[in-house]
Design an enzyme around this catalytic site. Structure first.
Site, PDB file in Angstrom:
ATOM      1  CG  HIS A  21      -1.819   1.213   1.506  1.00 54.33           C
ATOM      2  ND1 HIS A  21      -3.211   1.252   0.990  1.00 54.33           N
ATOM      3  CD2 HIS A  21      -1.647   2.551   1.733  1.00 54.33           C
ATOM      4  CE1 HIS A  21      -3.619   2.364   1.125  1.00 54.33           C
ATOM      5  NE2 HIS A  21      -2.756   3.106   1.771  1.00 54.33           N
ATOM      6  CD  GLU A  22       1.910   3.507   3.869  1.00 56.70           C
ATOM      7  OE1 GLU A  22       2.129   4.703   3.189  1.00 56.70           O
ATOM      8  OE2 GLU A  22       0.945   3.468   4.337  1.00 56.70           O
ATOM      9  CG  HIS A  25       0.524   6.197  -0.784  1.00 50.99           C
ATOM     10  ND1 HIS A  25      -0.574   6.406  -1.520  1.00 50.99           N
ATOM     11  CD2 HIS A  25       0.162   5.674   0.542  1.00 50.99           C
ATOM     12  CE1 HIS A  25      -1.525   6.113  -0.802  1.00 50.99           C
ATOM     13  NE2 HIS A  25      -1.122   5.671   0.285  1.00 50.99           N
TER      14      HIS A  25
END
Length: 399
Positions: A21-22, A25
């Site tokens: 998920h990170e 980003h």
């Protein structure tokens, strides 16, 4: 040991899911020229780190997630003048939206790929037929339908009556029984304490015998103490297209299930610490502690290795879909909250343009701080409540 390995495997899978998920980003921010200074697994004191270019990668002491630090993620952050052109909040709205949404996309893509690979390798579960043949006889009468046998509990009615694994129930209290549905309906028409005649075809000999069974009382419901034998079933491996379709349907069903859980939560919360916890969809939601417990139960169960792998990977898929769905909520500090802010800025800019007024720029985040604090308080509070429920009234893997 198997339970411990299952728990560890889930923690590793959870950290990997959070870092994916990170990573979404991080990669998109770098792609658009924004400055990302940190990418870490965990929180708290740093155990190890290394620097690659302008970004520090590392591991922290508390393995409860991870984070990526993008310079100027909100206008409230103080940044160096040299970094200002690359600050997140100064980028075009479209680029900011892509960076914000990339984490959610990463979780959903991972879930889709994992389901597709599962369908092509392990296979898609093929439902079996639930028969009236006894697969297992419970040794005791449990305190609740969820509990197992504990010291001092009386023998189950089936154990007292001498029913054995492999016996096929052909009639119950005078009602013919052809499958498990017929049996459960017949049991449902009786009352605890009632003695009924059960006609069984004995395993091995094939001879029929009528056995008197006195039903026990478990939570006000009649209890016999037998489980059904499932025949058939298995797995069918799929080709790439069918596997992709299976993955899409699986994600859709999971999202639908999450919606039902969310709708049921208000009525489920009062039951979190009662035996009825799992009786509704909302009560079946758990914390990280509960999911780790379930993973340990999967590894230590009597299922085949194939079944264990399928169950564990399905759990990992569910976690990734949940992470994605949770972050879509339009609440700060979740990704959905930041997307809502970007959308509001664009709508406001469009309205001002129609009116011949200048673009007012970014939202004053200080005005949103009270709502942010409230959302954090609610999320953390609910998380703590689930952790306590999982510690004192844990979820059980269905048998």
């Amino acid at each position: 040991m198997a339970f411990f390995l299952g728990a560890v495997a889930f923690v590793v899978a959870l950290l990997a899911s959070v870092m994916l998920h990170e990573g979404g980003h991080l990669l998109t921010a770098k792609r658009f020229g924004m400055k990302a200074t940190q990418y870490f697994v965990g929180f708290g004191p740093t155990l190890w780190s290394t620097r690659r270019g302008e970004t520090e990668y590392g591991v922290k002491a508390i393995p409860l997630g991870g984070f990526v630090k993008i310079v100027g993620y909100t206008p409230l952050e103080e940044i160096d003048e040299a970094d200002r052109p690359r600050a997140f909040y100064r980028q075009p709205a479209g680029r900011r939206a892509v960076v914000i949404g990339a984490g959610v996309v990463a979780n959903f893509v991972f879930a889709f790929v994992l389901l597709t690979v599962m369908a092509m390798t392990i296979g898609v579960p093929r439902p079996g037929s639930v028969t009236s043949t006894i697969d297992e006889v419970s040794r005791c009468v449990p305190a609740t339908m969820r509990d197992g046998c504990a010291a001092g509990r009386p023998p189950s009615p089936a154990e007292r009556a001498g029913l054995k694994a492999g016996d096929r129930i052909v009639a119950f209290d005078g009602a013919p029984v052809s499958d498990w549905d017929d049996l459960t309906e017949a049991i449902g028409r009786t009352k605890p304490g009632e003695t009924v005649g059960v006609v069984v075809r004995r395993a091995g000999t094939g001879q029929e015998a009528t056995v008197p069974v006195t039903l026990a009382d478990v939570g006000g419901e009649p209890f016999v103490g037998v489980s059904a034998r499932v025949v058939g079933g298995g797995y069918d491996r799929e080709g790439p297209l069918d596997a992709a379709a299976f993955a899409a349907r699986g994600i859709g069903r999971t999202i639908e299930g999450i919606g039902k859980v969310a709708a049921d939560l208000p009525t489920a919360i009062p039951k979190l610490f009662t035996p009825e916890r799992e009786s509704t969809p909302g009560g079946q939601v758990g914390s990280v502690v509960g999911a780790t417990e379930v993973s340990g139960q999967i590894f230590s169960s009597d299922e085949t290795a194939r079944d264990k792998i399928a169950l564990f990977l399905s759990l990992v898929v569910s976690v990734n879909i949940f992470l994605g769905a949770l972050n879509v909520l339009p609440l700060l500090p979740l990704d959905g909250g930041h997307l809502a802010v970007v959308a509001y800025e664009r709508v406001r800019a469009g309205v001002n343009r129609i009116r011949g007024r200048p673009d007012p720029g970014t939202v004053d985040m200080t005005r949103l701080l009270p709502l942010t604090y409230l959302a954090v308080l609610l999320l953390v509070g609910f998380g703590v409540l689930l952790i306590l429920a999982d510690l004192f009234n844990p979820l059980q893997l269905p048998k």
